[in-house]
Design a protein around this motif. Structure first.
Motif, PDB file in Angstrom:
ATOM      1  N   LEU A  34     -10.009   0.797  -8.636  1.00  0.00           N
ATOM      2  CA  LEU A  34      -8.675   1.173  -8.180  1.00  0.00           C
ATOM      3  C   LEU A  34      -7.627   0.789  -9.217  1.00  0.00           C
ATOM      4  O   LEU A  34      -7.681  -0.302  -9.795  1.00  0.00           O
ATOM      5  CB  LEU A  34      -8.385   0.446  -6.861  1.00  0.00           C
ATOM      6  CG  LEU A  34      -7.042   0.733  -6.190  1.00  0.00           C
ATOM      7  CD1 LEU A  34      -6.951   2.179  -5.730  1.00  0.00           C
ATOM      8  CD2 LEU A  34      -6.827  -0.219  -5.014  1.00  0.00           C
ATOM      9  N   ARG A  40       5.251   5.290  -9.907  1.00  0.00           N
ATOM     10  CA  ARG A  40       4.422   6.478 -10.139  1.00  0.00           C
ATOM     11  C   ARG A  40       4.466   6.901 -11.605  1.00  0.00           C
ATOM     12  O   ARG A  40       3.463   7.298 -12.179  1.00  0.00           O
ATOM     13  CB  ARG A  40       4.960   7.603  -9.246  1.00  0.00           C
ATOM     14  CG  ARG A  40       4.077   8.786  -9.061  1.00  0.00           C
ATOM     15  CD  ARG A  40       4.559   9.621  -7.889  1.00  0.00           C
ATOM     16  NE  ARG A  40       4.351   8.928  -6.627  1.00  0.00           N
ATOM     17  CZ  ARG A  40       3.182   8.904  -5.995  1.00  0.00           C
ATOM     18  NH1 ARG A  40       2.146   9.545  -6.489  1.00  0.00           N
ATOM     19  NH2 ARG A  40       3.036   8.246  -4.872  1.00  0.00           N
ATOM     20  N   THR A  95       3.206   1.892  -2.970  1.00  0.00           N
ATOM     21  CA  THR A  95       2.631   1.819  -4.314  1.00  0.00           C
ATOM     22  C   THR A  95       1.997   3.174  -4.609  1.00  0.00           C
ATOM     23  O   THR A  95       1.712   3.933  -3.691  1.00  0.00           O
ATOM     24  CB  THR A  95       1.483   0.787  -4.415  1.00  0.00           C
ATOM     25  OG1 THR A  95       0.560   1.051  -3.368  1.00  0.00           O
ATOM     26  CG2 THR A  95       1.979  -0.620  -4.342  1.00  0.00           C
ATOM     27  N   GLU A 155      -3.379   0.673  -9.657  1.00  0.00           N
ATOM     28  CA  GLU A 155      -2.227   0.682  -8.777  1.00  0.00           C
ATOM     29  C   GLU A 155      -0.968   0.361  -9.553  1.00  0.00           C
ATOM     30  O   GLU A 155      -1.006  -0.381 -10.530  1.00  0.00           O
ATOM     31  CB  GLU A 155      -2.435  -0.409  -7.719  1.00  0.00           C
ATOM     32  CG  GLU A 155      -1.921  -0.072  -6.361  1.00  0.00           C
ATOM     33  CD  GLU A 155      -2.372  -1.125  -5.356  1.00  0.00           C
ATOM     34  OE1 GLU A 155      -3.098  -0.765  -4.424  1.00  0.00           O
ATOM     35  OE2 GLU A 155      -2.004  -2.305  -5.523  1.00  0.00           O
ATOM     36  N   SER A 156       0.161   0.909  -9.103  1.00  0.00           N
ATOM     37  CA  SER A 156       1.424   0.546  -9.721  1.00  0.00           C
ATOM     38  C   SER A 156       2.545   0.749  -8.718  1.00  0.00           C
ATOM     39  O   SER A 156       2.445   1.603  -7.830  1.00  0.00           O
ATOM     40  CB  SER A 156       1.686   1.415 -10.955  1.00  0.00           C
ATOM     41  OG  SER A 156       2.979   1.134 -11.466  1.00  0.00           O
ATOM     42  N   ASP A 157       3.602  -0.035  -8.864  1.00  0.00           N
ATOM     43  CA  ASP A 157       4.752   0.200  -7.997  1.00  0.00           C
ATOM     44  C   ASP A 157       5.575   1.372  -8.529  1.00  0.00           C
ATOM     45  O   ASP A 157       6.519   1.804  -7.895  1.00  0.00           O
ATOM     46  CB  ASP A 157       5.612  -1.069  -7.874  1.00  0.00           C
ATOM     47  CG  ASP A 157       6.146  -1.528  -9.225  1.00  0.00           C
ATOM     48  OD1 ASP A 157       5.724  -0.971 -10.272  1.00  0.00           O
ATOM     49  OD2 ASP A 157       6.980  -2.446  -9.254  1.00  0.00           O
ATOM     50  N   LEU A 178       2.277   4.635 -13.653  1.00  0.00           N
ATOM     51  CA  LEU A 178       0.871   4.948 -13.405  1.00  0.00           C
ATOM     52  C   LEU A 178       0.472   6.223 -14.157  1.00  0.00           C
ATOM     53  O   LEU A 178      -0.576   6.273 -14.807  1.00  0.00           O
ATOM     54  CB  LEU A 178       0.627   5.130 -11.903  1.00  0.00           C
ATOM     55  CG  LEU A 178      -0.819   5.440 -11.510  1.00  0.00           C
ATOM     56  CD1 LEU A 178      -1.723   4.252 -11.796  1.00  0.00           C
ATOM     57  CD2 LEU A 178      -0.929   5.830 -10.037  1.00  0.00           C
ATOM     58  N   ASP A 196      -3.627   9.667  -6.303  1.00  0.00           N
ATOM     59  CA  ASP A 196      -3.247   9.639  -4.890  1.00  0.00           C
ATOM     60  C   ASP A 196      -4.462   9.890  -3.997  1.00  0.00           C
ATOM     61  O   ASP A 196      -4.485  10.823  -3.191  1.00  0.00           O
ATOM     62  CB  ASP A 196      -2.172  10.696  -4.565  1.00  0.00           C
ATOM     63  CG  ASP A 196      -0.944  10.596  -5.462  1.00  0.00           C
ATOM     64  OD1 ASP A 196      -0.624   9.468  -5.888  1.00  0.00           O
ATOM     65  OD2 ASP A 196      -0.319  11.636  -5.739  1.00  0.00           O
ATOM     66  N   GLN A 256      -1.340   4.991  -6.306  1.00  0.00           N
ATOM     67  CA  GLN A 256      -2.722   4.614  -6.599  1.00  0.00           C
ATOM     68  C   GLN A 256      -3.471   5.729  -7.321  1.00  0.00           C
ATOM     69  O   GLN A 256      -3.143   6.905  -7.200  1.00  0.00           O
ATOM     70  CB  GLN A 256      -3.488   4.336  -5.291  1.00  0.00           C
ATOM     71  CG  GLN A 256      -2.974   3.150  -4.514  1.00  0.00           C
ATOM     72  CD  GLN A 256      -3.787   2.911  -3.252  1.00  0.00           C
ATOM     73  OE1 GLN A 256      -4.288   3.846  -2.639  1.00  0.00           O
ATOM     74  NE2 GLN A 256      -3.920   1.652  -2.866  1.00  0.00           N
ATOM     75  N   MET A 274       0.838  -1.202   0.000  1.00  0.00           N
ATOM     76  CA  MET A 274       0.000   0.000   0.000  1.00  0.00           C
ATOM     77  C   MET A 274       0.867   1.244   0.000  1.00  0.00           C
ATOM     78  O   MET A 274       2.051   1.184   0.283  1.00  0.00           O
ATOM     79  CB  MET A 274      -0.871  -0.011   1.251  1.00  0.00           C
ATOM     80  CG  MET A 274      -2.048  -0.945   1.101  1.00  0.00           C
ATOM     81  SD  MET A 274      -2.921  -1.016   2.654  1.00  0.00           S
ATOM     82  CE  MET A 274      -4.206  -2.151   2.202  1.00  0.00           C
ATOM     83  N   PRO A 275       0.258   2.417  -0.304  1.00  0.00           N
ATOM     84  CA  PRO A 275       1.039   3.646  -0.281  1.00  0.00           C
ATOM     85  C   PRO A 275       1.713   3.836   1.082  1.00  0.00           C
ATOM     86  O   PRO A 275       1.125   3.435   2.072  1.00  0.00           O
ATOM     87  CB  PRO A 275      -0.010   4.750  -0.504  1.00  0.00           C
ATOM     88  CG  PRO A 275      -1.131   4.060  -1.194  1.00  0.00           C
ATOM     89  CD  PRO A 275      -1.144   2.658  -0.665  1.00  0.00           C
TER      90      PRO A 275
END
Ligand code: ADP
Ligand code: ZN
Ligand code: ZN
Length: 714
Positions: free
Chosen positions: A670, A676, A605, A672-674, A679, A710, A607, A601-602
């Motif tokens: 949602l 930024r 990651t 998501e990506s590892d 994304l 975010d 979002q 989670m952030p």
């Protein structure tokens, strides 16, 4: 007549994906950043001369179809290149059109007045600047504590961004004041932007800054910017900042977009506060944009908090571990002496294990006794609970009827003062029925409790308790209901300050920032909900709130009595409460970060959340499903896109937590990506995909959709 082609940024009413840089003709070239009024369809609108059309804008109009610029707003200097770059970045990062973001960032009155009215305003403004009242003698700065001095020295000598991690009462504001002072003395043009989360807090801050600076730098040197100002005041502050007379701008999140041609320092106070994130339009984070803006304009950025956001905390880890912010710690409260224990001056945190209390009890006996002791000593207590109204639900014990809102998938809240049922989502209100609308039973009962009931209940419990002067206990409540009228919050706060209140009951609204000197007890009645919330940020918010509340207590050390923070909980061993008891934010943050990391989670990651609203849940879901399908099957086939898609996860669409509000169905999805960057790259192309999917027949009922980058709540 010879004429020049101009690119003008406007807010096109069509959906965000439409380009917002349009072409116009004008007799002569105008520098980028010039404010103009231009015709758009059948009306006239404010626009900003822009550098070049955005790459995805509409095809250029044929020259003979070009319309003329209606008028140029003379007397306002063109908006600078860095302001334009900031707006362009904000628009692209938050997936909105530059026109929407830029025009929303300008004072609303600029959109409404014509050139002639503007000239009158500018004249009045110039006159006001000349006729400056005699500024008061500046208040002297106190001698700095060693921790304050160290923080300031680092801010002066290093480039930042800085995370000023200072306990409540450690004197962060004094650090801001002196950092600003050093800057203004060093450079006769320099400007500083100081942001606070709430409008309520700006008057306090304004008073401190004005007292310190207006005598030395001119009455106009300090201006405010927030939504509580009149349009005329906002325009005036904006012009003062834009033309450089204002050296210090104090404001809420909107101030991050203020035009400040000589910006050298940005302070974001209480940087963890969720209100820095906008909840509508471009859902920008003013804190994150402040950091970006600092880099863009070579201004130093100071983020301050006693309980930083986990994002900022993580970014301020040691540089050797990849940290990018410099952490400046101020662990001691002002007034603590050398050799004092680490938490001297901070209140004691007391947990009441509710498992050992009689069922249904609201105020445990030890807490109640502690409140009575305060009253006997003439001290104040602050009790908070995060739910307003009397009871969140009214229900019928015979048939199970509930006070459901007919427009929303939520229950209406029972407000006893005026015996109404009010929907806190759509506002739908009517009188409490005399009997159950379904079965006629007259026994309809409140379920659960809110601040109104807490106030009533406390009144019953304290009915025989006397103040030191023999009078009855005075209980007051502050929440969104009690402060609906303009000025009523100020009035109620003044009553607390004047000592006219013994016990103050309220929502989190009362925990923030207010400097209540005589409060020596703070209690959270039932905060456990946040520990098990589906919102992974709930614990972080609760911790910040309780630390803030603890910071409210015991401000006045001259009272000589120790202050207490009480937490009634069924989970006394939870790490959140254990860390709270030790006033140990780093321990709390480290545990949370480990959990976030293992759960992906952030801040580990990145979002984005797509929210769709439609007439039916099917239509809302159809849009999201269609766009997801394209992301899963088509986009990986696009040349060069497979590596991007590999790093991005698009989760299936689900109904939003409150599925229907005001008869509009809501669904969300949602992404998501590892990375930024991945994304961002994905979203930039996928926005068009969403727009195309919207045209499909099954998406007919879709009203709107928006991408929240975010997001704070999921
Ligand atoms: P914070 O913002 O960190 O909670 P403040 O800046 O509001 O703390 O400071 C807390 C109190 O201490 C304020 O009343 C402030 O005027 C006072 N204060 C701050 N710095 C000093 C100092 N160096 N010497 C004396 N008093 C100070
Ligand atoms: Zn019934
Ligand atoms: Zn409703």
């Amino acid at each position: 007549m010879s004429s020049t082609l101009l690119h003008v940024l406007v807010h096109t009413p069509a959906h965000a994906r439409l380009g917002s840089v349009l072409s116009y003709r004008h007799a002569e070239p105008l520098p980028a950043g010039t404010l103009v009024r231009v015709p758009l369809a059948a009306r006239e609108t404010l626009g900003v001369v822009w550098d070049a059309p955005a790459p995805n804008s509409a095809a250029p109009t044929e020259p003979d179809k070009l319309r003329d610029v209606s008028e140029v707003l003379e007397g306002i200097a063109p908006l600078g290149a860095s302001w334009r770059a900031l707006l362009q970045f904000a628009a692209s990062y938050y997936q909105r059109s530059a026109g929407e973001v830029a025009l929303a960032a300008l004072p609303p009155q600029l959109r409404e007045i014509d050139a002639e009215q503007l000239q009158r305003r500018l004249k009045r403004h110039a006159k006001a600047a000349l006729a400056q009242p005699d500024a008061p003698a500046p208040t002297a700065a106190p001698a700095l504590s060693p921790e304050q001095a160290a923080a300031l020295a680092q801010i002066a000598s290093q480039s930042g961004p800085f995370l000023l991690f200072g306990t409540t009462g450690s004197g962060k504001t004094e650090v801001y004041l002196q950092a600003v002072e050093a800057l203004l003395l060093d450079d006769p043009y320099a400007q500083a932007l100081v942001m606070v989360p709430e409008i309520n807090l700006t008057p306090q801050l304004e008073a401190r800054f004005t007292a310190r600076f207006s005598g030395r730098f001119g009455a106009q040197s300090v201006v405010s910017m927030h939504s509580g100002m009149t349009p005329a005041q906002r325009l005036q502050s904006w012009l003062a900042a834009h033309h450089g007379q204002a050296r210090i701008v104090l404001g809420t999140r909107m101030a991050v977009f203020a035009s400040l041609p000589h910006l050298r320092l940005i302070v974001v106070d209480e940087e963890h506060d969720p209100s820095y994130k906008s909840g509508e339009g471009a859902r920008y984070s003013a804190r994150d944009l402040a950091v970006y803006r600092g880099k863009l304009e070579n201004a130093k950025v100071v983020l301050g908090s006693a309980t930083p956001s986990l994002e900022s905390w993580y970014l301020s880890r040691p540089a050797a571990e990849g940290g990018r912010y410099q952490r400046l710690a101020m662990p001691s409260r002002i007034g603590a002496k050398a050799g004092d224990a680490p938490h001297t001056g901070l209140p004691t945190v007391r947990r009441v294990d509710m498992n050992h209390q009689p069922r249904g009890v609201v105020f445990s006996e030890p807490l109640l006794n502690a409140i009575k002791e305060r009253i006997a000593r003439g001290e104040q207590s602050l009790i908070f609970m995060n739910r307003r109204g009397y009871a969140p639900v009214l229900h019928c014990s015979a048939c199970g009827w509930k006070s459901q809102c007919k427009h929303c998938s939520a229950c209406r809240v029972f407000h006893k003062v005026d015996r109404t049922l009010r929907c806190h989502h759509c506002g739908f209100t009517d009188r409490v029925p005399r009997h159950c609308p379904d079965c006629g039973n007259v026994d309809i009962l409140p379920m659960g409790r809110g601040t109104e009931q807490l106030e009533e209940h406390l009144g019953e419990l304290l009915v025989d308790v006397k103040r030191p002067d023999g009078g009855a206990v005075r209980i007051a409540r502050i929440d969104a209901d009690s402060t609906r009228l303009k000025g009523s919050l100020e009035e109620q706060l003044a009553a607390v300050h004047a000592g006219d209140v013994d016990v103050l009951v309220g929502t989190q609204m009362i925990a923030k920032g207010h400097d209540f000197r005589r409060i020596t007890l703070v209690a959270a009645i039932n905060p456990d909900g946040a520990l098990f919330s589906s919102d992974f940020r709930a614990a972080e918010r609760l911790f910040a709130l309780l630390m803030q509340a603890a910071g409210r207590a015991g401000r006045d050390t001259s009272l000589g009595t120790p202050s207490d923070v009480w937490v009634q909980t069924y989970e006394p061993g939870h790490h959140l409460y254990v860390s709270l008891r030790a006033h140990d934010y780093p321990a709390f943050a480290d545990t949370q970060l480990r959990e976030r990391e293992s759960a992906g989670m952030p801040p580990f990651t990145a979002q984005a959340l797509v929210r769709a609203e439609a007439r039916t849940q099917e239509a809302a879901r159809a849009l999201l499903d269609a766009a997801r399908e394209v992301a899963l099957t088509d986009m990986p086939q696009w040349p060069g896109w497979a590596p991007v898609l590999e790093r991005v996860t698009v989760y299936p669409a689900i109904p939003s937590a409150i599925q229907r509000v005001a008869n509009v169905e809501r669904a969300q999805m949602l992404v998501e990506s590892d990375s930024r960057a991945a994304l961002q790259q994905f979203l930039s192309a996928w926005g068009d995909v969403l727009a195309q999917c919207r045209e499909r027949p099954e998406c007919k009922g879709v009203i709107r959709w928006a991408v929240d980058v975010d997001p704070l709540g999921i």
